[in-house]
Design a protein around this motif. Structure first.
Motif, PDB file in Angstrom:
ATOM      1  N   TYR A  28       0.818  -1.218   0.000  1.00 18.06           N
ATOM      2  CA  TYR A  28       0.000   0.000   0.000  1.00 18.06           C
ATOM      3  C   TYR A  28       0.850   1.265   0.000  1.00 18.06           C
ATOM      4  CZ  TYR A  28      -3.719  -3.287   0.891  1.00 18.06           C
ATOM      5  OH  TYR A  28      -4.592  -4.324   0.770  1.00 18.06           O
ATOM      6  N   LYS A  29       1.945   1.255   0.727  1.00 13.18           N
ATOM      7  CA  LYS A  29       2.786   2.448   0.812  1.00 13.18           C
ATOM      8  C   LYS A  29       3.455   2.769  -0.506  1.00 13.18           C
ATOM      9  CE  LYS A  29       6.583   4.492   3.460  1.00 13.18           C
ATOM     10  NZ  LYS A  29       7.543   4.302   4.584  1.00 13.18           N
ATOM     11  N   TYR A  30       3.848   1.729  -1.243  1.00 15.71           N
ATOM     12  CA  TYR A  30       4.588   1.949  -2.480  1.00 15.71           C
ATOM     13  C   TYR A  30       3.761   1.627  -3.721  1.00 15.71           C
ATOM     14  CZ  TYR A  30       8.556   2.395   0.642  1.00 15.71           C
ATOM     15  OH  TYR A  30       9.405   2.810   1.641  1.00 15.71           O
ATOM     16  N   SER A  31       2.447   1.727  -3.602  1.00 18.08           N
ATOM     17  CA  SER A  31       1.613   1.590  -4.795  1.00 18.08           C
ATOM     18  C   SER A  31       1.873   2.761  -5.727  1.00 18.08           C
ATOM     19  CB  SER A  31       0.131   1.536  -4.396  1.00 18.08           C
ATOM     20  OG  SER A  31      -0.262   2.750  -3.786  1.00 18.08           O
ATOM     21  N   GLY A  32       1.667   2.527  -7.013  1.00 17.35           N
ATOM     22  CA  GLY A  32       1.941   3.578  -7.995  1.00 17.35           C
ATOM     23  C   GLY A  32       1.639   3.086  -9.390  1.00 17.35           C
ATOM     24  N   ASP A  33       2.294   3.683 -10.368  1.00 15.08           N
ATOM     25  CA  ASP A  33       2.030   3.296 -11.754  1.00 15.08           C
ATOM     26  C   ASP A  33       3.312   3.100 -12.559  1.00 15.08           C
ATOM     27  OD1 ASP A  33       2.905   5.898 -11.970  1.00 15.08           O
ATOM     28  OD2 ASP A  33       1.067   6.683 -12.865  1.00 15.08           O
ATOM     29  N   THR A  34       4.437   2.894 -11.865  1.00 12.97           N
ATOM     30  CA  THR A  34       5.714   2.714 -12.559  1.00 12.97           C
ATOM     31  C   THR A  34       5.929   1.269 -12.976  1.00 12.97           C
ATOM     32  OG1 THR A  34       6.692   4.534 -11.289  1.00 12.97           O
ATOM     33  CG2 THR A  34       8.208   3.059 -12.420  1.00 12.97           C
ATOM     34  N   VAL A  35       5.598   0.323 -12.082  1.00 12.26           N
ATOM     35  CA  VAL A  35       5.811  -1.093 -12.374  1.00 12.26           C
ATOM     36  C   VAL A  35       4.497  -1.855 -12.237  1.00 12.26           C
ATOM     37  CG1 VAL A  35       8.202  -0.994 -11.596  1.00 12.26           C
ATOM     38  CG2 VAL A  35       6.418  -1.747  -9.993  1.00 12.26           C
ATOM     39  N   THR A  36       4.412  -2.962 -12.966  1.00 11.29           N
ATOM     40  CA  THR A  36       3.239  -3.831 -12.927  1.00 11.29           C
ATOM     41  C   THR A  36       3.693  -5.267 -12.728  1.00 11.29           C
ATOM     42  OG1 THR A  36       2.015  -2.406 -14.463  1.00 11.29           O
ATOM     43  CG2 THR A  36       1.229  -4.675 -14.202  1.00 11.29           C
ATOM     44  N   CYS A  37       3.157  -5.908 -11.708  1.00  8.15           N
ATOM     45  CA  CYS A  37       3.418  -7.340 -11.533  1.00  8.15           C
ATOM     46  C   CYS A  37       2.319  -8.099 -12.267  1.00  8.15           C
ATOM     47  CB  CYS A  37       3.420  -7.723 -10.051  1.00  8.15           C
ATOM     48  SG  CYS A  37       3.639  -9.505  -9.798  1.00  8.15           S
ATOM     49  N   GLU A  38       2.677  -8.722 -13.377  1.00 10.93           N
ATOM     50  CA  GLU A  38       1.675  -9.464 -14.137  1.00 10.93           C
ATOM     51  C   GLU A  38       1.283 -10.770 -13.459  1.00 10.93           C
ATOM     52  OE1 GLU A  38       0.964  -8.510 -18.451  1.00 10.93           O
ATOM     53  OE2 GLU A  38       2.875  -9.583 -18.436  1.00 10.93           O
ATOM     54  N   ASN A  39       1.984 -11.093 -12.389  1.00 11.94           N
ATOM     55  CA  ASN A  39       1.643 -12.305 -11.655  1.00 11.94           C
ATOM     56  C   ASN A  39       0.421 -12.094 -10.762  1.00 11.94           C
ATOM     57  OD1 ASN A  39       3.172 -14.918 -11.690  1.00 11.94           O
ATOM     58  ND2 ASN A  39       2.825 -14.763  -9.491  1.00 11.94           N
ATOM     59  N   CYS A  40       0.219 -10.850 -10.290  1.00 12.94           N
ATOM     60  CA  CYS A  40      -0.905 -10.556  -9.393  1.00 12.94           C
ATOM     61  C   CYS A  40      -1.560  -9.214  -9.689  1.00 12.94           C
ATOM     62  CB  CYS A  40      -0.441 -10.583  -7.934  1.00 12.94           C
ATOM     63  SG  CYS A  40       0.725  -9.253  -7.507  1.00 12.94           S
ATOM     64  N   LEU A  41      -1.012  -8.471 -10.684  1.00 14.57           N
ATOM     65  CA  LEU A  41      -1.504  -7.157 -11.108  1.00 14.57           C
ATOM     66  C   LEU A  41      -1.298  -6.070 -10.057  1.00 14.57           C
ATOM     67  CD1 LEU A  41      -4.690  -7.726 -13.304  1.00 14.57           C
ATOM     68  CD2 LEU A  41      -2.293  -7.513 -13.961  1.00 14.57           C
ATOM     69  N   TRP A  42      -0.312  -6.251  -9.182  1.00 15.37           N
ATOM     70  CA  TRP A  42       0.055  -5.160  -8.276  1.00 15.37           C
ATOM     71  C   TRP A  42       0.694  -4.042  -9.076  1.00 15.37           C
ATOM     72  CZ3 TRP A  42       5.079  -3.367  -6.594  1.00 15.37           C
ATOM     73  CH2 TRP A  42       5.017  -2.408  -5.567  1.00 15.37           C
ATOM     74  N   LEU A  43       0.299  -2.802  -8.811  1.00 14.69           N
ATOM     75  CA  LEU A  43       0.862  -1.618  -9.448  1.00 14.69           C
ATOM     76  C   LEU A  43       1.668  -0.857  -8.406  1.00 14.69           C
ATOM     77  CD1 LEU A  43      -2.302  -0.381 -11.402  1.00 14.69           C
ATOM     78  CD2 LEU A  43      -0.447  -1.835 -12.235  1.00 14.69           C
ATOM     79  N   GLY A  44       2.930  -0.608  -8.688  1.00 10.68           N
ATOM     80  CA  GLY A  44       3.767   0.008  -7.673  1.00 10.68           C
ATOM     81  C   GLY A  44       4.795   0.970  -8.226  1.00 10.68           C
ATOM     82  N   GLN A  45       5.592   1.478  -7.286  1.00 12.32           N
ATOM     83  CA  GLN A  45       6.662   2.400  -7.654  1.00 12.32           C
ATOM     84  C   GLN A  45       7.916   1.650  -8.101  1.00 12.32           C
ATOM     85  OE1 GLN A  45       7.323   5.309  -4.496  1.00 12.32           O
ATOM     86  NE2 GLN A  45       5.168   5.209  -3.906  1.00 12.32           N
ATOM     87  N   PHE A  46       8.180   0.510  -7.484  1.00  9.59           N
ATOM     88  CA  PHE A  46       9.338  -0.313  -7.838  1.00  9.59           C
ATOM     89  C   PHE A  46       9.203  -1.668  -7.149  1.00  9.59           C
ATOM     90  CE2 PHE A  46      10.418   2.534  -4.336  1.00  9.59           C
ATOM     91  CZ  PHE A  46      10.788   1.646  -3.337  1.00  9.59           C
ATOM     92  N   PHE A  47       9.978  -2.636  -7.622  1.00 10.93           N
ATOM     93  CA  PHE A  47      10.073  -3.925  -6.962  1.00 10.93           C
ATOM     94  C   PHE A  47      11.209  -3.874  -5.945  1.00 10.93           C
ATOM     95  CE2 PHE A  47       8.175  -5.061 -11.109  1.00 10.93           C
ATOM     96  CZ  PHE A  47       7.009  -5.669 -10.639  1.00 10.93           C
ATOM     97  N   PHE A  48      11.129  -4.703  -4.923  1.00  4.05           N
ATOM     98  CA  PHE A  48      12.100  -4.672  -3.833  1.00  4.05           C
ATOM     99  C   PHE A  48      13.119  -5.791  -4.028  1.00  4.05           C
ATOM    100  CE2 PHE A  48       8.331  -2.569  -2.473  1.00  4.05           C
ATOM    101  CZ  PHE A  48       8.760  -1.503  -1.692  1.00  4.05           C
ATOM    102  N   ASN A  49      14.314  -5.398  -4.504  1.00  2.00           N
ATOM    103  CA  ASN A  49      15.333  -6.387  -4.872  1.00  2.00           C
ATOM    104  C   ASN A  49      14.753  -7.419  -5.831  1.00  2.00           C
ATOM    105  OD1 ASN A  49      17.421  -5.284  -3.226  1.00  2.00           O
ATOM    106  ND2 ASN A  49      16.509  -6.262  -1.438  1.00  2.00           N
ATOM    107  N   GLY A  50      13.905  -6.951  -6.732  1.00  2.00           N
ATOM    108  CA  GLY A  50      13.306  -7.807  -7.748  1.00  2.00           C
ATOM    109  C   GLY A  50      12.042  -8.507  -7.312  1.00  2.00           C
ATOM    110  N   GLU A  51      11.665  -8.407  -6.037  1.00  2.00           N
ATOM    111  CA  GLU A  51      10.512  -9.155  -5.521  1.00  2.00           C
ATOM    112  C   GLU A  51       9.266  -8.287  -5.431  1.00  2.00           C
ATOM    113  OE1 GLU A  51      10.731 -12.179  -2.154  1.00  2.00           O
ATOM    114  OE2 GLU A  51       9.631 -10.557  -1.177  1.00  2.00           O
ATOM    115  N   CYS A  52       8.137  -8.850  -5.851  1.00  2.00           N
ATOM    116  CA  CYS A  52       6.855  -8.171  -5.693  1.00  2.00           C
ATOM    117  C   CYS A  52       6.407  -8.300  -4.239  1.00  2.00           C
ATOM    118  CB  CYS A  52       5.809  -8.801  -6.615  1.00  2.00           C
ATOM    119  SG  CYS A  52       4.116  -8.219  -6.317  1.00  2.00           S
ATOM    120  N   PRO A  53       6.042  -7.199  -3.567  1.00  2.00           N
ATOM    121  CA  PRO A  53       5.651  -7.287  -2.166  1.00  2.00           C
ATOM    122  C   PRO A  53       4.310  -7.982  -1.955  1.00  2.00           C
ATOM    123  CG  PRO A  53       5.270  -5.076  -2.985  1.00  2.00           C
ATOM    124  CD  PRO A  53       6.011  -5.817  -4.070  1.00  2.00           C
ATOM    125  N   LYS A  54       3.502  -8.058  -3.003  1.00  2.00           N
ATOM    126  CA  LYS A  54       2.177  -8.665  -2.847  1.00  2.00           C
ATOM    127  C   LYS A  54       2.209 -10.186  -3.008  1.00  2.00           C
ATOM    128  CE  LYS A  54      -2.616  -8.415  -4.475  1.00  2.00           C
ATOM    129  NZ  LYS A  54      -3.548  -7.755  -5.407  1.00  2.00           N
TER     130      LYS A  54
END
Length: 244
Positions: A28-54
Motif C-alpha cells: 500500500y505504501k509503495y503503490s503507484g504506476d511505474t511497475v506492474t506485476c503481471e503475476n498478481c496485477l500489483w501496481l507500484g513504484q518499484f520492486f524490492f530487490n526484484g521481488e513483488c511485495p504482494k
C-alpha cells in the motif's frame, strides 16, 4: 505454524511475521504506476530487490505471464500441463489464464498445489492430452532430458505449444555443456547450482527441434528497457515457445 512449532522456534515465527507485515505495508505504501506485476496485477513504484511485495514473484516468475502474452497463448478451454511449478508460479498462471478446461500441475514428489505425481521422463499420461505445457527452469535438473522432451512432445496435441525456459549459464553461454562423469557434489562449481546437471546454452532449443518442434524465441535482452523496468524482468533470460 502450529503451537508446537511456535514454542520450539519462536524467533523463526517472529521473523516470518515481520516479513509478512513488511510486505503488507509495502503493497500500500509503495503503490503507484511505474511497475506492474503481471503475476498478481500489483501496481507500484518499484520492486524490492526484484521481488513483488504482494505475491513474492521474482523476475523469472513474472516472465511466465509476460511470455503468455508475448506468444499470444491466451485462449479459452485450454488443457494445460504445468511441470514443477512453485506456488507463486501456480497462482500467477491461474490468474493469467482464466476459463481453462484443464490445468494439471505435475511434479515428481507430492506438493500441496500439485495434482499429478509423475516422472517427466516416463509419463503415464495419454497421447495428445494437452494444448499447452509450461516448463520453467526444470530441464537443467533432468539427467535424461531427451526422454523428457520426447514425453512432452507425445502428450501435446498437434499444434500444441510448449512454453519453456532454462537458466543460461554462464550468462550469454552459446553452447550447452554437460559431462555425465561430473559428480553431483561438483555440480555447483561446474554448472552454477548444486542440482543442475548441465550448463544450458542458447543452443539448447535444438534438442527440442530434433523431436519435431518448431521454435520461437524471446530474448529479454532484446526488449525495450522501459518494458523491462515496467514488468520487472531481468536481462539475460531467454524463453522458447515450441509448437508441435
Amino acid at each position: 505454524m502450529n503451537i508446537r512449532s511456535l514454542i520450539k522456534n519462536p524467533n523463526n515465527y517472529i521473523q516470518k511475521l515481520k516479513c509478512r507485515i513488511t510486505r503488507f505495508v509495502r503493497v500500500y505504501k509503495y503503490s503507484g504506476d511505474t511497475v506492474t506485476c503481471e503475476n498478481c496485477l500489483w501496481l507500484g513504484q518499484f520492486f524490492f530487490n526484484g521481488e513483488c511485495p504482494k505475491c513474492k514473484s521474482l523476475p523469472r516468475t513474472r516472465l511466465i505471464p509476460f511470455s503468455i502474452d508475448y506468444f499470444k497463448l491466451k485462449s479459452k478451454n485450454l488443457s494445460i500441463l504445468h511441470v514443477a511449478p512453485n506456488l507463486t508460479e501456480y497462482n500467477g498462471v491461474q490468474f493469467k489464464l482464466e476459463q481453462v478446461k484443464q490445468y494439471d500441475r505435475l511434479d515428481i514428489k507430492p506438493i500441496k498445489h500439485v495434482n499429478l505425481i509423475e516422472d517427466l521422463s516416463n509419463l503415464t499420461l495419454n497421447d495428445e492430452s494437452y494444448d499447452l505445457a509450461i516448463i520453467w527452469h526444470v530441464f537443467e535438473h533432468i539427467e535424461e532430458d531427451l526422454k523428457a522432451i520426447s514425453e512432452v512432445y507425445r502428450v501435446l496435441r498437434p499444434g500444441g505449444k510448449l512454453l519453456m525456459s532454462v537458466p543460461i549459464y554462464p550468462n550469454g553461454n552459446l553452447k550447452t555443456f554437460e559431462d555425465k562423469a561430473i559428480l553431483y557434489k561438483d555440480y555447483g562449481h561446474t554448472h552454477g547450482h548444486y542440482d543442475h546437471c548441465r550448463s544450458c546454452g542458447l543452443d539448447y532449443y535444438k534438442r527440442f527441434e530434433s523431436f519435431g518442434f518448431s521454435t520461437e524465441t524471446l530474448n529479454v535482452n532484446a526488449l525495450n528497457d522501459d518494458l523491462i523496468l515496467k514488468y520487472g524482468l531481468s536481462k539475460g533470460h531467454t524463453v522458447w515457445c515450441f509448437t508441435k
